[in-house]
Design an enzyme around this catalytic site. Sequence first.
Site, PDB file in Angstrom:
ATOM      1  N   CYS A   1     -10.282  -5.366  -0.498  1.00  0.00           N
ATOM      2  CA  CYS A   1     -11.422  -4.447  -0.533  1.00  0.00           C
ATOM      3  C   CYS A   1     -12.174  -4.596  -1.855  1.00  0.00           C
ATOM      4  CB  CYS A   1     -10.923  -3.010  -0.356  1.00  0.00           C
ATOM      5  SG  CYS A   1     -10.084  -2.364  -1.824  1.00  0.00           S
TER       6      CYS A   1
ATOM      7  N   GLU B   1      -2.547  -4.812  -3.356  1.00  0.00           N
ATOM      8  CA  GLU B   1      -2.832  -5.642  -4.522  1.00  0.00           C
ATOM      9  C   GLU B   1      -2.667  -4.847  -5.812  1.00  0.00           C
ATOM     10  OE1 GLU B   1      -5.755  -6.961  -1.221  1.00  0.00           O
ATOM     11  OE2 GLU B   1      -4.812  -5.110  -1.891  1.00  0.00           O
TER      12      GLU B   1
ATOM     13  N   HIS C   1      -3.431   0.460  -3.322  1.00  0.00           N
ATOM     14  CA  HIS C   1      -3.487  -0.555  -2.277  1.00  0.00           C
ATOM     15  C   HIS C   1      -2.421  -1.605  -2.608  1.00  0.00           C
ATOM     16  CE1 HIS C   1      -7.857   0.077  -0.655  1.00  0.00           C
ATOM     17  NE2 HIS C   1      -7.113   1.151  -0.549  1.00  0.00           N
TER      18      HIS C   1
ATOM     19  N   ASP D   1      -8.150   4.852   4.778  1.00  0.00           N
ATOM     20  CA  ASP D   1      -7.831   3.813   3.802  1.00  0.00           C
ATOM     21  C   ASP D   1      -9.041   2.924   3.488  1.00  0.00           C
ATOM     22  OD1 ASP D   1      -5.587   2.738   2.189  1.00  0.00           O
ATOM     23  OD2 ASP D   1      -6.094   0.888   3.256  1.00  0.00           O
TER      24      ASP D   1
ATOM     25  N   SER E   1      -7.600  -9.078   3.767  1.00  0.00           N
ATOM     26  CA  SER E   1      -8.736  -9.353   2.886  1.00  0.00           C
ATOM     27  C   SER E   1      -8.932  -8.211   1.881  1.00  0.00           C
ATOM     28  CB  SER E   1      -9.988  -9.520   3.750  1.00  0.00           C
ATOM     29  OG  SER E   1     -11.093  -9.909   2.998  1.00  0.00           O
TER      30      SER E   1
ATOM     31  N   CYS F   1      -9.911  -3.715  -4.991  1.00  0.00           N
ATOM     32  CA  CYS F   1      -8.936  -4.757  -5.325  1.00  0.00           C
ATOM     33  C   CYS F   1      -9.634  -6.032  -5.788  1.00  0.00           C
ATOM     34  CB  CYS F   1      -8.032  -5.022  -4.129  1.00  0.00           C
ATOM     35  SG  CYS F   1      -7.018  -3.564  -3.707  1.00  0.00           S
TER      36      CYS F   1
ATOM     37  N   ASN G   1       0.846  -1.181   0.000  1.00  0.00           N
ATOM     38  CA  ASN G   1       0.000   0.000   0.000  1.00  0.00           C
ATOM     39  C   ASN G   1       0.891   1.244   0.000  1.00  0.00           C
ATOM     40  OD1 ASN G   1      -1.615   2.235   1.101  1.00  0.00           O
ATOM     41  ND2 ASN G   1      -3.195   0.690   1.402  1.00  0.00           N
TER      42      ASN G   1
END
Length: 146
Positions: free
Chosen positions: A80, A53, A51, A143, A78, A83, A40
């Site tokens: 979002c 990912e 982010h 975030d 996990s 992503c 991130n």
Amino acid sequence: MTDQFMQAALDEAKKGYAEGGIPIGSVLVHQGKIIGRGHNKRVQEGSAILHGEMDALENAGRQPASVYRECTIYTTLSPCSMCSGTILLYGIPKVVVGENKTFLGEEELLRSRGVDVTVVDDPECYSLMQQFIQEKPALWNEDIGV
């Protein structure tokens, strides 16, 4: 023992934390090899979308659709909705999540669209996020869109 790819994602998260950012890391793996890694960088680069990912995918560069369809993305938290949407857009079939107690992203959406989602409940991923949230709750809320 932490899987080598989850460890690589965790190393990315720690790098982001050391830079003053949000400690979420990710790696994109194709045929047993990391082709993209990231963390991130919303704080570090003033980005609205980087982010973990997204950064890993960006750093993998453009890939043929056939490559994405053979990848696994590892992420310390996990994913979002942004992503997860990107994972669906590129047809990535497998997601390995470090932890989902701190934040439960769109795992059910991913599963409903045929993505294999595995949560490994990694205690180091969890403790790093808890430490960060305790130190910078306003940044964490920003975030996740709160």
